[in-house]
Design a protein around this motif. Structure first.
Motif, PDB file in Angstrom:
ATOM      1  N   LYS B 305       1.379  -9.505   2.045  1.00 24.73           N
ATOM      2  CA  LYS B 305       1.242  -8.568   0.929  1.00 24.73           C
ATOM      3  C   LYS B 305       0.282  -7.438   1.302  1.00 24.73           C
ATOM      4  O   LYS B 305       0.574  -6.261   1.097  1.00 24.73           O
ATOM      5  N   GLU B 306      -0.840  -7.828   1.864  1.00 19.62           N
ATOM      6  CA  GLU B 306      -1.847  -6.848   2.256  1.00 19.62           C
ATOM      7  C   GLU B 306      -1.288  -5.926   3.344  1.00 19.62           C
ATOM      8  O   GLU B 306      -1.456  -4.709   3.280  1.00 19.62           O
ATOM      9  N   ALA B 307      -0.611  -6.516   4.315  1.00 15.46           N
ATOM     10  CA  ALA B 307      -0.055  -5.736   5.420  1.00 15.46           C
ATOM     11  C   ALA B 307       0.947  -4.718   4.904  1.00 15.46           C
ATOM     12  O   ALA B 307       0.953  -3.552   5.310  1.00 15.46           O
ATOM     13  N   THR B 308       1.792  -5.144   3.957  1.00 14.95           N
ATOM     14  CA  THR B 308       2.802  -4.235   3.417  1.00 14.95           C
ATOM     15  C   THR B 308       2.141  -3.105   2.638  1.00 14.95           C
ATOM     16  O   THR B 308       2.548  -1.947   2.748  1.00 14.95           O
ATOM     17  N   ALA B 309       1.101  -3.452   1.897  1.00 15.81           N
ATOM     18  CA  ALA B 309       0.415  -2.427   1.103  1.00 15.81           C
ATOM     19  C   ALA B 309      -0.208  -1.359   2.016  1.00 15.81           C
ATOM     20  O   ALA B 309      -0.033  -0.164   1.796  1.00 15.81           O
ATOM     21  N   TYR B 310      -0.911  -1.808   3.058  1.00 14.07           N
ATOM     22  CA  TYR B 310      -1.530  -0.850   3.985  1.00 14.07           C
ATOM     23  C   TYR B 310      -0.462   0.003   4.677  1.00 14.07           C
ATOM     24  O   TYR B 310      -0.618   1.218   4.843  1.00 14.07           O
ATOM     25  N   LEU B 314       0.516   4.252   5.137  1.00 16.45           N
ATOM     26  CA  LEU B 314       0.794   4.938   6.400  1.00 16.45           C
ATOM     27  C   LEU B 314       2.177   5.591   6.351  1.00 16.45           C
ATOM     28  O   LEU B 314       2.376   6.682   6.889  1.00 16.45           O
ATOM     29  N   MET B 315       3.123   4.930   5.674  1.00 15.17           N
ATOM     30  CA  MET B 315       4.467   5.490   5.600  1.00 15.17           C
ATOM     31  C   MET B 315       4.462   6.831   4.867  1.00 15.17           C
ATOM     32  O   MET B 315       5.185   7.754   5.253  1.00 15.17           O
ATOM     33  N   ILE B 316       3.635   6.927   3.850  1.00 11.98           N
ATOM     34  CA  ILE B 316       3.574   8.184   3.105  1.00 11.98           C
ATOM     35  C   ILE B 316       3.064   9.293   4.029  1.00 11.98           C
ATOM     36  O   ILE B 316       3.590  10.407   4.036  1.00 11.98           O
ATOM     37  N   VAL B 317       2.066   8.974   4.830  1.00 13.24           N
ATOM     38  CA  VAL B 317       1.535   9.956   5.785  1.00 13.24           C
ATOM     39  C   VAL B 317       2.642  10.393   6.751  1.00 13.24           C
ATOM     40  O   VAL B 317       2.869  11.577   6.986  1.00 13.24           O
ATOM     41  N   VAL B 318       3.350   9.387   7.292  1.00 11.12           N
ATOM     42  CA  VAL B 318       4.427   9.665   8.240  1.00 11.12           C
ATOM     43  C   VAL B 318       5.514  10.530   7.585  1.00 11.12           C
ATOM     44  O   VAL B 318       6.039  11.468   8.177  1.00 11.12           O
ATOM     45  N   MET B 319       5.807  10.229   6.328  1.00 12.83           N
ATOM     46  CA  MET B 319       6.817  10.983   5.611  1.00 12.83           C
ATOM     47  C   MET B 319       6.392  12.442   5.468  1.00 12.83           C
ATOM     48  O   MET B 319       7.194  13.354   5.660  1.00 12.83           O
TER      49      MET B 319
END
Lengths: 258, 392
Positions: B305-310, B314-319
């Motif tokens: 859960k924690e890994a997915t949240a973090y 990062l995905m938003i940054v990449v996007m």
């Protein structure tokens, strides 16, 4: 007697988080988990590490199995230094604790093969060992059932057998019956006795006196990170039972009667 | 080397024998294709023929000519019925009808609309301009459409009247150029998102999950080196992630022409085998980089859960990095190729718009691979760290 393990002045400290400090109402930022622990274990013998919870048993065994590093001191396991040759040490040992689990998606049979490969056991020898061990411990009945679908006892059996896939010279058990129900705990103790009868060298941490009395040749008593006594079981239990001896020593150290 | 292969084999087995995981990896591609195609079909479907009810006061001859001209053109299958109203009172009634959605459009021309228009066309400016009032009901779709049609037609007529010179010409870009442009703006962002999602598919489960379940430590007590575990995991996870990324990517590529209202032939544009190869190489390396990043995050996290949240952060940054190509021209200076992730956006954009340079691609791949190598080292170091492995 041939020495299979020699721990020399092992010391390990842990940082205490601010939250933990508050809970324990302490100002200390550092906790000494293992303090200058030295002892020897001999080939073909069972060494029992006895102590209350939090005494440093798990930390000591984790250092010996190279899962964590000591701050100072070293241990020679099967002729290799845990500090300098951790991978060599891991070749010679099997490590088993209730905290180490098997992936529930795979079957005991596949996991046995996988860990055999990781240990570099030749295929043929691995096959032979699998058949032998699976039959001996009754795993052959559920060898192809996913670990997730097994009962706790079956899981424990599978874990035990897989921890010795490579026929290790030394087997380290950290509180192997901790958190298990009576039936599963019996599976584990039977397994330990079986290994002892096979002449294996074992290091075992426990706080169950009856178990220690039953199978240990040598006992080390550890309290607050210090090894307060190390001798053969026979010598320790010369005057009184192991349990009585332990509490007497404990009271001596802590300066209080229990 | 051998232990790396063993780890890879196990990770792939875990994936390829689990039907649920397989579905979760390939489903996004299929869903994207279906969804985008559906949206495309909806946007560009030929509307059903429609009959508009129009009421006119002081009918102008031009009105009918103009409207007939439109309605009788080939693509339009619509018809209309015209009611002529005599008095202002009747016009009020018609407004009520419009409100009740019984009428689609009410047009009121000034009494001498046609004469004034004729004068104007002769170059005489009348004292009072001809007036045309158009009423419609925005809540009714047919009313809204006929209003748009009529006002557009009259706007065109008005501007043609005022024209002092003629502007001719047209768009010289071919269909494929247009498609290429569209791809170049949107594709980098889509690739970034899909590749990142691909890396999030298995990585948190394989690293944070194993840590959480206590199966990771079981592997750590074997003689295998920590770096072999790190390398093995990253290679296997990259393979799976690439499959997932590829599935989403194909979903987009096949549905994009539909989204753009084009036939599949729009895809047969001038991309050669080399372009695809460059794109592919670039994508694989980028996927490895994403997997390595998510792996480090997952090793740090205490739970899936924690890994997915973090990772989502990062995905938003990449996007956002991927979106840069949508808002402006990308720089092509040499230093750009040394910025991981962003360099890939630049290169993908260049490949799609036929302006790619071999040096740029090579630098990008090398820079990103160096990053992957550093992250693998970091991961191996983390696997050696007892706080990471046993930390609560």
């Amino acid at each position: 007697m041939e020495e299979i393990l020699r721990a020399e002045h092992l010391r390990k400290t842990f940082k205490i988080s601010a939250k933990q400090r508050k809970i324990e109402r302490t100002e200390e930022r550092c906790k000494v988990a293992v303090n200058d622990v030295s002892f020897s274990a001999y080939r073909g013998e069972v060494f029992g590490l006895l102590g209350p919870n939090g005494a440093g048993k798990t930390t000591t065994l984790r250092i010996l199995s190279t899962l964590i590093g000591a701050d100072s001191g070293d241990a020679i396991v099967c002729g290799c230094s845990v500090r300098k040759q951790p991978e060599e040490v891991r070749k010679h040992i099997g490590f088993m604790t209730s905290e180490l689990k098997l992936e529930s998606f795979f079957t005991p049979s596949y996991l046995f093969d996988f860990f055999s490969e990781l240990h570099g056991v030749p295929k043929e020898k691995a096959m032979q060992r699998k058949q032998e061990l699976f039959r001996k411990f009754g795993i052959d009945r559920f060898a192809e059932v996913k670990v997730g679908d097994l009962s706790t006892g079956m899981k424990q059996k599978a874990s035990l057998v897989i921890s010795i896939v490579q026929d290790p010279e030394l087997i380290i058990f950290d509180e192997p019956t901790n958190g298990l129900d009576v039936l599963t705990a019996k599976v584990v103790t039977d397994f330990l006795i079986e290994l002892k009868n096979m002449g294996k060298s074992i290091i075992l941490s426990t706080h169950i006196f009856s178990l220690a009395e039953k199978i240990c040749d040598r006992i080390g008593i550890i309290v607050d990170g210090n090894m307060i006594k190390e001798d053969t079981l026979a010598a320790i239990t010369e005057k009184r039972s192991l349990e009585e001896e332990f509490f007497a020593l404990y009271a001596q150290i802590k300066g209080e009667n229990l | 080397m051998k232990s790396i292969a063993i780890i890879i084999k196990k990770e792939l087995r875990r994936f390829f024998t689990d039907r649920r995981l397989l579905i979760s990896v390939f489903m996004p591609g299929i869903m994207i294709y279906l969804l985008y195609s559906l949206i495309g079909n909806f946007l560009f479907s030929t509307p059903q023929s429609q009959e508009y009810k129009i009421a006119v006061q002081n009918p102008s001859a031009t009105f009918q000519t103009v409207l007939d001209g439109y309605m009788q053109s080939e693509e339009v299958k619509d018809t209309y019925s015209l009611t002529v109203i005599e008095s202002d009172g009747q016009a009020e009634e018609k407004k009520k009808e419009l409100e009740n959605k019984e009428l689609d459009l009410l047009v009121i021309f000034s009494a001498d609309f046609d004469e004034k228009l004729a004068l104007y066309m002769q170059g005489v400016k009348p004292e009072q301009l001809p007036v045309m009032q158009v009423y419609y009901n925005a809540l009714e779709q047919s009313s809204q459409s006929i209003y748009t049609i009529v006002t557009t037609l009259y706007d065109a007529m008005e501007s043609s009247l005022a024209n002092v010179f003629e502007v001719a010409g047209g768009n010289v870009a071919t269909e494929s150029d247009g498609f290429a442009y569209m791809l170049s703006t949107i594709l980098p962002m889509l690739i970034m998102v899909f590749l990142f999602q691909g890396s999030m598919m298995m990585t948190p489960e394989s690293i944070a999950g194993e840590k959480e379940r206590g199966t990771f430590a079981t592997m750590l007590v074997t003689p295998v080196s920590r770096s072999a575990i790190a390398v093995g995991k990253i290679i296997a996870l990259s393979l799976v992630a690439s499959l997932s990324g590829l599935s989403s990517f194909l979903g987009v590529i096949f549905s994009l022409p539909k989204m753009a209202g084009m036939s599949m032939s729009g895809l047969n544009i001038a991309y050669g085998f080399g372009d695809y190869l460059l794109l592919f190489a670039n994508i694989i390396v980028l996927e490895m980089l994403f997997v390595a990043l998510v792996s480090v995050i997952s090793a740090y996290a205490h739970s899936i859960k924690e890994a997915t949240a973090y990772s989502t952060v990062l995905m938003i940054v990449v996007m956002l990095v991927g979106m840069v190509s949508m808002v402006g021209t990308l720089p092509s200076a040499l230093w750009v190729y040394f910025i991981p992730v962003f360099n890939a956006v630049v290169v993908i954009n260049q490949i799609v718009t036929f302006s790619v340079s071999a040096l740029g691609v090579a630098l990008t791949i090398v820079a990103n691979l160096v990053c992957v190598a550093l992250l693998v080292l970091l991961l191996a170091k983390m696997f050696n760290n007892e706080n990471i492995i046993f930390g609560k």
